[in-house]
Design an enzyme around this catalytic site. Sequence first.
Site, PDB file in Angstrom:
ATOM      1  N   ASP A 268      -6.721   1.346   0.929  1.00 29.59           N
ATOM      2  CA  ASP A 268      -6.765   1.490   2.386  1.00 29.59           C
ATOM      3  C   ASP A 268      -8.176   1.133   2.863  1.00 29.59           C
ATOM      4  O   ASP A 268      -8.991   0.618   2.096  1.00 29.59           O
ATOM      5  CB  ASP A 268      -6.380   2.908   2.802  1.00 29.59           C
TER       6      ASP A 268
ATOM      7  N   LYS B 276       0.826  -1.209   0.000  1.00 28.06           N
ATOM      8  CA  LYS B 276       0.000   0.000   0.000  1.00 28.06           C
ATOM      9  C   LYS B 276       0.861   1.260   0.000  1.00 28.06           C
ATOM     10  O   LYS B 276       0.626   2.189  -0.790  1.00 28.06           O
ATOM     11  CB  LYS B 276      -0.938   0.004   1.203  1.00 28.06           C
TER      12      LYS B 276
END
Length: 214
Positions: A138, A120
């Site tokens: 997220d 991420k």
Amino acid sequence: MKPAAIDDFYARLAARTPEPETELIYHSPFTLLVAVVLSAQATDVGVNKATGPLYAVADTPEKIAALGVEGLSRYIRTIGLYNTKAKNVIALSQILLRQHGGEVPRDRAALEALPGVGRKTANVVLNVAFGEPTIAVDTHIFRVSNRTGLAPGKTPDAVEKVLERVTPDRWKRHAHHWLILHGRYTCKARKPLCPGCVVTDLCAWPDKTVTLPA
């Protein structure tokens, strides 16, 4: 969600926010990288409050590394897991100096090899700092993707793969920010603002709210 609806979905988010930007404050690929590492399980607002004073005195790998873990910790104590994050930031700063000439690499494998940097974080840095069409997933994007039917998946990695497949190329550059902002301010976890949502008629969620919170 069908391809035509997906294109319309992004078009509406783009019309609302043509040039979306991260809410993390940064002024270089390195300060962005540090901010994103610090933002894990923390808010952007909280990170910005810590990095403002920090970057005023140390905003390069050399200067951050010179602070040491204890010195860096003093600036980021208000952020959750600050001890672990301080160790990671010092370590990644040293690796950047030792292996990358003090520069943040524009390479996923090299980024993910840095302490505290997962997929991420690498996606955010590649997208924001280097303009790559990556989509970091997220909690906000995971929720929006599943709730609306845009890109259903049981894990963030699964959602990312679906988003990469179904998102039209012309929207990929800013898809991450459109989705995260939509999740943060409209498609909220507890009380989504469905009546004021620009994509409510495209959304497959059966439990839409009918009134805005007081």
